[in-house]
Every structure is written in C-alpha cells, then in structure tokens.
Design an enzyme around this catalytic site. Structure first.
Site, short mmCIF file in Angstrom:
data_model
loop_
_atom_site.label_atom_id
_atom_site.label_comp_id
_atom_site.label_asym_id
_atom_site.label_seq_id
_atom_site.Cartn_x
_atom_site.Cartn_y
_atom_site.Cartn_z
CG HIS A 20 -19.23 -26.41 50.59
ND1 HIS A 20 -18.94 -25.08 50.71
CD2 HIS A 20 -19.01 -26.95 51.82
CE1 HIS A 20 -18.57 -24.82 51.96
NE2 HIS A 20 -18.60 -25.92 52.65
CB CYS A 39 -12.91 -25.92 54.78
SG CYS A 39 -13.29 -25.46 56.47
CG HIS A 45 -17.22 -30.21 54.55
ND1 HIS A 45 -16.29 -29.67 53.70
CD2 HIS A 45 -17.79 -29.15 55.17
CE1 HIS A 45 -16.26 -28.36 53.82
NE2 HIS A 45 -17.19 -28.02 54.71
CG HIS A 47 -22.03 -26.55 55.88
ND1 HIS A 47 -21.51 -26.67 57.14
CD2 HIS A 47 -20.98 -26.27 55.06
CE1 HIS A 47 -20.19 -26.45 57.09
NE2 HIS A 47 -19.84 -26.22 55.84
CG ASP A 85 -32.89 -28.98 49.56
OD1 ASP A 85 -32.08 -29.05 50.49
OD2 ASP A 85 -34.00 -29.55 49.58
CG HIS A 86 -31.41 -33.06 49.59
ND1 HIS A 86 -32.24 -32.20 50.22
CD2 HIS A 86 -31.27 -34.13 50.43
CE1 HIS A 86 -32.60 -32.71 51.40
NE2 HIS A 86 -32.04 -33.87 51.54
CD GLU A 130 -19.68 -22.47 55.58
OE1 GLU A 130 -19.48 -22.21 54.38
OE2 GLU A 130 -18.77 -22.40 56.43
#
Lengths: 140, 140, 140, 140, 140, 140
Positions: A20, A39, A45, A47, A85-86, A130
């Site tokens: 994100h 950020c 980047h 998580h 997810d992914h 996060e």
C-alpha cells in the site's frame, strides 16, 4: 453447574500480505510526502497484516458456540483475504481508489465487508495490526 | 463506500528497560520483605517493560488518521522513554520517591505524563507489561 | 518404523528478572559511561532475561528422552534462577564482582554453572535473551 | 571464575517494511504467474520483514562484548534499513533489477552489504523472516 | 552484484493439535506414572504442536528458491498434518503403538515421513515445539 | 504527583495442557461428527491453553496493588491448573460430563471457579486461548 448466560466474545485471527501507499488523492505527491513521509513512497511498501475478528453474543446451548470459528474463518477468507491478500490495496481493490489505505480506513472497510455476513444479533469488532507496534480497533 | 464515523482506537507499542524495587517508604525493610517478598530485594531487580498507548477518537477525514502514530511515538519517547529507559525507577526519577513503583503506579504516572500531550477530545489508556505474564491497564 | 539413532537436541526455556549495570571495574565511571553509554547508568537498569538451555545427545531407548525436561528445568532453577532471579547481578552475586555482566559474560557463567550438573556425554549450549532484539549463544 | 574463551554468537533483530513482487525478468508475466502464483502479482504485495544479524567471535576481554550491539544496530540501519525500509524492492533499489527478490536472494544481498562493514575475523550470518511462517538463513 | 552460491536454509512453520500420553508399552501403568508423572495420565492430555521444517541447499538460479515454500507446505500438510492433526497420537496413528510419543520420537517420525518426499540433495531438519518452553530438533 | 483513583485492570497469564473432544452428549457420534468435524474425533485431541485472568478494581494505597499477582497466580493454580492441567477435560473432570468443552464453556467454568475466590468488590474477566488464532473472553 448452572452457567448464567452472559454474553461471550470469540476471536479469530487471520493474516494477509499487501502493498500500500498512504496517499490522499486530493493532494499532490509533494503534500502527501510532507504529511505522510516515507509511508507515502510512490512505488509502495507493504505489510504482513494480522486481523483479529471479534464476535460477541450468547452461546447456542446445543453447540456451546457463539459462532462456529471455522465458519467465521471461511467468511473472513471470502470477504477479506480473497480481496486483499497478495494485493496492492491502492491499485488492485475498489475500496481504496478514493480512500487512503491507513490502518484506520482498512479496518473500517473490513468491518463493513464482514458486518453483512454476520448475524445482526451478534456484535462485531475488528482489530488490525499493521506491524507488531502499530494497530487499530474498530469500532472502539 | 460510505463509512460511518464511529470512534476508532489506535495503539502504539514501545518498550523501556528499568530497575526497580517494590517498596513502601512508610514501612521498614522487614515489613517490605514480608509483604512484597523477592520483589522488594534492596539492591533492585529489573524488567523489559512493554508499553501500549491506546488513543480513541474520530478519524481526521483528510489524513485518515485518528492521530499520527509517528507523532504518538515521539510523544511517548519524550515523556516516558527519556525519563524511564535504562533508569532505576526508585532512584533516578522524581515520580517514585514517595510512590511504590508497582506496575499499577507506573501505569498511572505514564498516563498522567501522556495525558497532557494528547488532545483533550481524544481518550487515552495505557497498558504496561512488567513481564509477558503480568500486566496492567489504566484506566480500566 | 526403524528409527536411526542420530543425535537429538532438546531445549528448555526459563526466565528471570534482574538488575545490572554494564561496568568494567578496572575503568572509572567516566570511561564506563563513554564506552557503554546509558547501559552503564550507576543506579542500574534491568531486564526480563529469557534463557534457553539446549542439550544434545542420544535418546534413551526406554524413556524416549534425551534428558527429562522436568529435571532439566529443576537443575536450571537450582543453578541459575535461585542465584539470579530478582537480583542485582553486580551486587547480589559473586560472579560479576570482577566480571562485566554483559549478555556474553552472563551466558558464559550460566554455561559453567549448568555444565557441572549435566552428564558429560551430553553437549550443552545456552542462549540468553537480554531483550527480544538482543541475544547471545554460548558456545557458538 | 576462569572462563574459557570459546567463541560466542551475538544476535541483533531489526525490521523493515517493503513491497515486492516475485518476478524473474527473463520470463514473461504469464510464466511468472504460472511458477510464482499470487506472489507474482504485477502490482506488488508486501511484508514486515524481520531481520536477525548473527555475529560470531571471541569476547573482547575489556568490554565483555563480541561486538557492540548498538554499533551492529547502526551498521544494519545504514546498510539495510535505509536502503529497503518503506521501499519497493523491485523498483526502488538497484539490487533487484535483475535479481528476483525472493527471501533467499534478499538474505544474500543483505549478507553482502553487511559483510563489508563487519571485521573479517568475525563470522556473519543473516536470518530473514518474510512472515512468521516463512524464513531463510544465509549462509546455512 | 555477483552472489556466491553458498548453501541457504529455508524454514516453514506449521502447526497441529493432538492428544497424547507419555507411555512405554513395555511398562505397567504404575511404572509409567513413576517415571513420567502427570505426562502419563491414562486419559491423555494434549498440545498445540508447532513444527518448523528446515531445508538446506543451493538456490535454483531461475526461481531464486531453494525449494518452493508452498510445495514444502503441501508436503508437510500431506505427510504430517493429515496424519496427526486433531488426532490421538497413541491411538489414532500407527507410529506410536510401540513407540512412546515423546517430543523426541515424534520429531524423528516426522523427519522420516518428510525425508522421503524431499529431494536427496537437500538436507532436512525438523524442530518440534511441544509447548513454548519445551522443544526438540532432529537431527541435532 | 496527585494520582486520581480511577479503576485499574491487572492481568495474569497462566497455561495448562489438556485433551478434549467437542461433543454434545445428547447427540450420537454421527451428528457430533457432522456438526463439529475433526474437533469431535472420538479419541480426543488437545491444546496448550493460555489463560489470562483480568481483575479490575481500585489500588490499595499502601501496597499499590489492585490484587497481589502472586496470590492471583496461586488462586488460579489451585482452582484451574490443578483441575485441568495434563487432564482429559471430558473424562477427568466433573465439569464437562454434561457440558461440551468448547472454549466458550471452559471459559465460563473457569470464571465460575475463580469468582468464588476473588473479593466481590473486584470485577473479573477471563480470556482463554485454545490456539494462537482462536480465543474467547467471558464475560464480554
């Protein structure tokens, strides 16, 4: 033993990995960088998000369950993991085109997706990690 | 997606290492030893304290934040870690000269130090882990 | 199933809380402060130490154990926890009067204390966590 | 106590958040998707990487340290975190333009970056957690 | 960057829940109780076993993988979890009819089951957590 | 520092290992299998249960404690661990002969056992982890 039927909370923990960028689409990149720092890195980047779904209600006297955790896990899989997810939250989902994918906003979207699938007489709350050191809970 | 603006909780986890001795200065060493046992060892023992700061409020619609976690981390660094990290709580701080540094009392002091720095319209709660198996939350 | 008798490692994790000060008694306070920084605070700080004791050898064919974990736990209690738990390592023990209680040195002392109690045909290694982010293993 | 000078291992744990895509640049997107599945999502996904740096050597008799953990932390910050934290590994770094950012390859690159900064007489190993359930160690 | 091809270790963590009783079938209940204490309770007790499978070898230069973690997870699912998860190890499996299900023996059986499915040129080791405080590694 | 006397929560974490079977004694094995799946395996499976006991009240001004954590630990040992640790919940305890040992029901029984031993002016809540991913809290 005569157990009173006060309400019980059950919790199910799931995880998903996503990219994100903290980004307010109404601002330009410069203002985003000023407010959100690294950020808001334009190339994203990511998580390992940990999600804890909390459901509160009375036990079913026959099963001894508030809700079957396996069913709760399946609902979370279908509503949240398959979508997020992914994935790149900003680019690959419809939810964060106009909404900044902060932990707060992701938690609110997840709450909204799960709320429709959980029986109305049960209360719902989501906690989203996060990182191990930053997390949110909605509703408070 | 039309998100309702219920309150959200955000959590930030920090840590510090400190020595302490459970000790009521109004009692002599003998009574302290009877009541507090090895926790009152006159030469001190110590802990890796884990601190979780919880802030509750409404999202800022522009940032999507309740509070910027980086700012919350800086405030905690300035108010708590600079005072307590790598210190002897009984000897090196002004807070526990007349106050027994139990987890309960340390949590109350930390709450008090942070409360002044957090916007009044936001609610605050601190959780303090003395060990993985012993922790407190203030206010309950 | 015909199991080959290669060596197996068993691990037992214990914990203790202690105060310490990183301090070379051959140096004055000023030099200690220059080299060790806040870790050399004269009034001490402290940690929740996590200790993992590793023992390597062959299974006893009758018990299926390399060593009874309960006995390993008792030995660790007697040799390590009774000496170090809720203590000031520099002041309350004989081991760190002339020896700087760095994680490296504490691990070496613990190895020495346990080595005498573990059968010679078994190998021994200790891992000591000073914090979640700093730990040592002896021998390497 | 007469401590023998066997080698000791010291470990320092750090973390960084990054986006990546498992992607062999010699293959087209279709082949990448077949081999790597959702890990090759073209818009990236991400992780909270946990990095454990292990350094093995003899204690300095004056400090009782194999290496000062604070210095090890600074070296890791300069060599690894400044390059990779809050970055897109494929796009924002020079290391993964022609190299697939699998956990194995990231660990090898990190080893190479740190090796130049750590005294040659000390051994080095890195462990990299991509998730709690998937991690690698280099060299084995 | 020219990466040397030293060996790398990859780790995959899985879990299963099972009942067991530490019990040497060549001894009577009285002797089992004397030697194994409450771990030999005739009606069984149980654990959340955490299993870490370690595979060591060279990277495939095309994929950047030592072994595909997803395939390693599937192999572990097929060989270990389908046999042991939500089972009574003493009664529901063929492996512990004549073999005491200590952590050491369970790890050796798991090693044997996985070894047949992993390419011979790769080294294999298993770590099995019976609890957070007790675990074993085979081979050592 | 003048500390207001708001209520504080203290938490103590303990663990026990037990076997169980999710089983409604009013149903036959077939119906239990349909509803509860592998959790109803007739030969039982097991867990490492983690129990967190939460007690809420005002600090005693002399000790700085809400309740002495050591005493809370002893009460939990006597009331819960001695009854449930290394036991088969269905067979070895009187509580789950007619009551299905779901996490919800175990938490309610534990609450009931502890409630009698904790001063009435203190509030009590128990959290029970069946696994890291499934847990309950009573009362909610």
């Amino acid at each position: 033993m005569n157990l009173p039927n006060k309400k019980i909370a059950v919790f199910r923990r799931e995880h998903f990995n996503a990219a994100h960028r903290i980004f307010n689409p109404l601002w330009d990149d410069k203002k985003n960088a000023e407010v959100f720092g690294k950020c808001s890195n334009p190339n994203y980047h990511g998580h390992n998000y940990e999600l804890v779904v909390k459901v509160v209600g009375e036990r079913d006297p026959e099963t001894g369950y508030v809700i079957d955790m396996k069913r709760l896990s399946v609902i979370t899989e279908e509503e949240v993991l398959e979508r997020f997810d992914h994935k790149n939250l900003n680019l690959d989902t419809i939810y964060f085109r106009d909404l900044n994918p902060t932990a707060e906003n992701i938690a609110m979207v997840i709450y909204d997706l799960l709320r429709k699938r959980i029986d109305e007489k049960l209360e719902l709350q989501v906690r989203l990690y996060e990182t191990e050191r930053n997390y949110v809970e909605y509703p408070a």
